[in-house]
Design a protein around this motif. Structure first.
Motif, PDB file in Angstrom:
ATOM      1  N   GLY A 172      41.326  44.106 -43.862  1.00  0.00           N
ATOM      2  CA  GLY A 172      40.747  45.084 -44.857  1.00  0.00           C
ATOM      3  C   GLY A 172      40.612  46.497 -44.258  1.00  0.00           C
ATOM      4  O   GLY A 172      41.013  47.343 -44.797  1.00  0.00           O
ATOM      5  N   ALA A 173      40.178  46.690 -42.882  1.00  0.00           N
ATOM      6  CA  ALA A 173      40.196  47.856 -42.300  1.00  0.00           C
ATOM      7  C   ALA A 173      41.490  48.353 -42.025  1.00  0.00           C
ATOM      8  O   ALA A 173      41.686  49.731 -41.946  1.00  0.00           O
ATOM      9  CB  ALA A 173      39.556  47.751 -40.728  1.00  0.00           C
ATOM     10  N   ALA A 174      42.408  47.770 -41.641  1.00  0.00           N
ATOM     11  CA  ALA A 174      43.708  47.831 -41.208  1.00  0.00           C
ATOM     12  C   ALA A 174      44.563  48.429 -42.382  1.00  0.00           C
ATOM     13  O   ALA A 174      45.204  49.387 -42.395  1.00  0.00           O
ATOM     14  CB  ALA A 174      44.613  46.751 -40.496  1.00  0.00           C
ATOM     15  N   LEU A 175      44.185  47.742 -43.555  1.00  0.00           N
ATOM     16  CA  LEU A 175      44.846  47.970 -44.906  1.00  0.00           C
ATOM     17  C   LEU A 175      44.246  49.558 -45.375  1.00  0.00           C
ATOM     18  O   LEU A 175      45.034  50.472 -45.567  1.00  0.00           O
ATOM     19  CB  LEU A 175      44.558  47.064 -45.957  1.00  0.00           C
ATOM     20  CG  LEU A 175      44.879  47.444 -47.393  1.00  0.00           C
ATOM     21  CD1 LEU A 175      46.500  47.544 -47.346  1.00  0.00           C
ATOM     22  CD2 LEU A 175      44.458  46.341 -48.278  1.00  0.00           C
ATOM     23  N   GLY A 176      43.021  49.648 -45.201  1.00  0.00           N
ATOM     24  CA  GLY A 176      42.553  51.240 -45.684  1.00  0.00           C
ATOM     25  C   GLY A 176      42.798  52.187 -44.579  1.00  0.00           C
ATOM     26  O   GLY A 176      43.210  53.141 -45.112  1.00  0.00           O
ATOM     27  N   TYR A 177      43.062  51.900 -43.456  1.00  0.00           N
ATOM     28  CA  TYR A 177      43.679  52.899 -42.480  1.00  0.00           C
ATOM     29  C   TYR A 177      45.034  53.316 -42.767  1.00  0.00           C
ATOM     30  O   TYR A 177      45.528  54.388 -42.968  1.00  0.00           O
ATOM     31  CB  TYR A 177      43.664  52.264 -40.904  1.00  0.00           C
ATOM     32  CG  TYR A 177      44.023  53.347 -40.007  1.00  0.00           C
ATOM     33  CD1 TYR A 177      43.194  54.189 -39.373  1.00  0.00           C
ATOM     34  CD2 TYR A 177      45.466  53.425 -39.612  1.00  0.00           C
ATOM     35  CE1 TYR A 177      43.386  55.094 -38.394  1.00  0.00           C
ATOM     36  CE2 TYR A 177      45.766  54.477 -38.479  1.00  0.00           C
ATOM     37  CZ  TYR A 177      44.794  55.232 -38.226  1.00  0.00           C
ATOM     38  OH  TYR A 177      45.058  56.279 -37.374  1.00  0.00           O
ATOM     39  N   GLY A 178      45.939  52.131 -43.211  1.00  0.00           N
ATOM     40  CA  GLY A 178      47.412  52.428 -43.372  1.00  0.00           C
ATOM     41  C   GLY A 178      47.317  53.131 -44.923  1.00  0.00           C
ATOM     42  O   GLY A 178      48.227  54.178 -45.100  1.00  0.00           O
ATOM     43  N   VAL A 179      46.477  53.048 -45.939  1.00  0.00           N
ATOM     44  CA  VAL A 179      46.333  53.675 -46.883  1.00  0.00           C
ATOM     45  C   VAL A 179      45.807  55.277 -46.634  1.00  0.00           C
ATOM     46  O   VAL A 179      46.323  56.254 -47.189  1.00  0.00           O
ATOM     47  CB  VAL A 179      45.430  53.371 -47.965  1.00  0.00           C
ATOM     48  CG1 VAL A 179      44.956  54.265 -49.264  1.00  0.00           C
ATOM     49  CG2 VAL A 179      46.139  51.825 -48.562  1.00  0.00           C
ATOM     50  N   GLY A 180      44.911  55.386 -45.740  1.00  0.00           N
ATOM     51  CA  GLY A 180      44.713  56.881 -45.319  1.00  0.00           C
ATOM     52  C   GLY A 180      45.706  57.508 -44.756  1.00  0.00           C
ATOM     53  O   GLY A 180      45.941  58.801 -44.969  1.00  0.00           O
TER      54      GLY A 180
END
Length: 575
Positions: free
Chosen positions: A73-81
């Protein structure tokens, strides 16, 4: 005569050796440059993705799964950012002044860790709420620390992997860019990396995984469970009187025919003379094709006299070939042994693997077996032929339902059916649910006012609605927190009705839908679907006595008998 003289230049003074501290500092700086400066919006959304991943889903998650999902979830959020930052730069929005950026980074350095800790603590509370709903003890706050230890490396590794793939795409684009425009080169680079990943995952990795699992479970299938011996009763496949060899049944087939109540046990329960229940099983090694296994099953039914029993159940097995003892035994108790149950094996892999590789075999097995049995059954006199029922649990429910084109077909060709924990891709289950009466929830639909088809999570639900339940009766058992029923690829990008509705029994109201994350959460929930107490998740054993009683309507059977049998079945170990 001129004489030349060679003069030697003095050697330059050697530079003093570089201190080790400087070399280490330069090495660290080099590594940091390789990692790249973190993205502000990426870090901000990474914290948000981390928190969203820790929110509750259908069932309690073990700490390892919790940590992995939180890291993803953290990695996905980072990618979206990172993507948002890129889009903003493309719009040429003015960059904030250096002083503003500096204070923003300082604020993030304080807020992000505090928010992460808060989410970890909330995660423990959310998981304990779900554990309370399903009847499991709470976990302590130490779980938050363990989850963090798992999540951090998962997040970092995922981000670095994505960066590596991006660099690979750029490297390819630079090479191709010598011959084509830059935009086309970038597209080719991205496509090439995507194809390489697809080939690796679906080819080498997936094939290797399936091959390893096939070898592992083939060995398991060849074994025999402790305490199981070859049956002596001719009413069982694998006996000396059987046309199906004991050694060909597989471990689940041998357990099915080697266990279960005998006539003496049934008489002790009912107080009346009982028959030895007929159990017919044809394993993968019994015949080479599903069609031949179905034909062998019909021969066994004929040999054992199954077509002269009061009730005949055509069952779909799970991926390993397993039939739930709570379901099979319940029917035999209710009919005092005047029954026959038949199934064929289509795989020896667990259902979650069979769903990936053996769905077509499951579908074929369900159709071939029911069609073969029905072809013989339908020629018998109506007054003397057995009541024909369909049954299946989990992937076995999918297999069993595959024999029918619609709900009307179930009613036309059976005299009742019980389908339990149906996978979301089952038909006609999905069509029936989609056509539910207006206002009824997806997790417990009402179909045509319950006149033929009824849905239940617990036994009493089959009495709803209060109107008539005509024969043939069809019962779908499904829990509001069963991940096998509610998992679907559509969870990636769409909120389903069951999450938009008020939650059913056992599902926390604090579960919400998040793109991708909810899909991952429910995917993980499937691995713990039977690790929760009976009556929750993918465990339906205690509901089977009432379900069979309502659907098959055994003679001289009372609600008190159902209660006694439910108490007996509750003592079974969950397999």
């Amino acid at each position: 005569m001129t004489t030349s003289r060679t003069t030697s230049e003095p050697a330059p003074a050697a530079e003093p050796p570089e201190p080790p501290e400087t070399r280490r500092g330069r090495s660290r700086a080099s590594r940091l440059r390789a990692l790249g400066r973190p993205n502000f919006a990426g870090l901000l959304l990474a914290v948000a993705g981390f928190g969203a991943a820790l929110t509750p889903s259908l069932l309690p998650r073990p700490w390892l799964f919790e940590g992995v999902i939180a890291g993803l979830g953290a990695a996905l959020g980072y990618g979206v950012g990172v993507l948002v930052s890129w889009l903003v730069r493309k719009t040429q929005v003015r960059t904030p002044r250096a002083e503003v950026r500096r204070w923003a980074w300082r604020g993030l350095a304080v807020v992000a860790p505090l928010a992460a800790v808060l989410f970890l603590l909330l995660g423990v509370r959310w998981q304990n709420d779900v554990r309370t709903l399903v009847g499991m003890p709470d976990e302590g706050l130490l779980t938050a620390f363990v989850v963090a230890l798992v999540a951090l490396p998962v997040a970092v590794a995922t981000v670095m992997l994505c960066r590596g793939l991006r660099r690979a795409a750029r490297w390819i684009a630079r090479r191709v860019g010598r011959f084509v425009p830059a935009g086309v080169a970038a597209a080719i680079g991205a496509l090439a990396v995507a194809l390489i990943i697809y080939t690796l995952v679906t080819g080498l990795l997936f094939t290797g995984f399936v091959s390893a699992m096939d070898t592992l479970y083939a060995g398991t299938n060849a074994g025999t469970a402790p305490g199981v011996t070859q049956p002596l009763a001719p009413e069982r496949s694998g006996s000396s009187a059987s046309t199906v060899a004991w050694d060909s049944l597989g471990i689940q087939g041998r357990s099915f025919v080697g266990r279960g109540p005998d006539a003496a046990t049934l008489e002790q329960f009912s107080g009346r003379p009982a028959k030895t229940p007929i159990r017919v099983y044809v394993g993968l090694d019994s015949a080479p094709t599903a069609h031949e296994r179905a034909e062998a099953a019909v021969r066994e039914l004929t040999r054992t006299g199954a077509f002269s029993r009061k009730v005949l159940v055509v069952a779909g097995s799970t991926g390993t070939g397993w039939l739930e003892p709570q379901a099979t035994d319940s029917l035999e108790y209710e009919w005092n042994g005047d029954s026959a149950i038949v199934t064929i094996q289509y795989s020896y892999l667990p259902s979650w693997i069979s769903t990936l590789v053996d769905v077509d075999r499951a579908r074929e097995a369900g159709r071939e077996l029911f069609d073969a049995v029905y072809a013989t059954w339908s020629t018998l006199p109506e007054a003397t032929r057995p009541k024909l029922l369909a049954y299946g649990l989990s992937l076995g429910s999918f297999s069993s339902q595959s024999a029918f084109t619609s709900a009307a077909d179930i009613s036309a060709r059976t005299q009742g059916a019980v389908f339990v924990g149906s996978p979301n891709f089952s038909e006609p289950w999905s069509t029936v649910v989609a056509d539910r009466d207006a206002g009824s929830p997806e997790w417990q639909p009402v179909v045509d006012r319950g006149t033929t088809i009824r849905f239940a999570g617990v036994a009493g639900d089959l009495e709803k609605p209060a109107g008539p339940w005509d024969a043939p009766r069809v019962a779908y058992l499904q829990h509001a927190n069963d991940p096998v029923v509610w998992w679907s690829p559509e969870l990636l990008n769409r909120r389903p009705d069951w999450l938009a509705e008020a939650p059913g029994a056992g599902r926390t109201p604090e579960m919400h839908w998040y793109p991708v994350l909810t899909f991952l959460q429910v995917t993980v929930d499937q691995f713990v679907g039977v690790s929760v107490p009976d009556g929750q998740g993918h465990n339906y054993g205690s509901t089977m006595p009432a379900a069979w009683a309502d659907v098959s309507q055994p003679p001289d059977w009372s609600d008190a008998d159902t209660a006694r049998l439910t108490s007996l079945i509750a003592g079974y170990a969950i397999e």
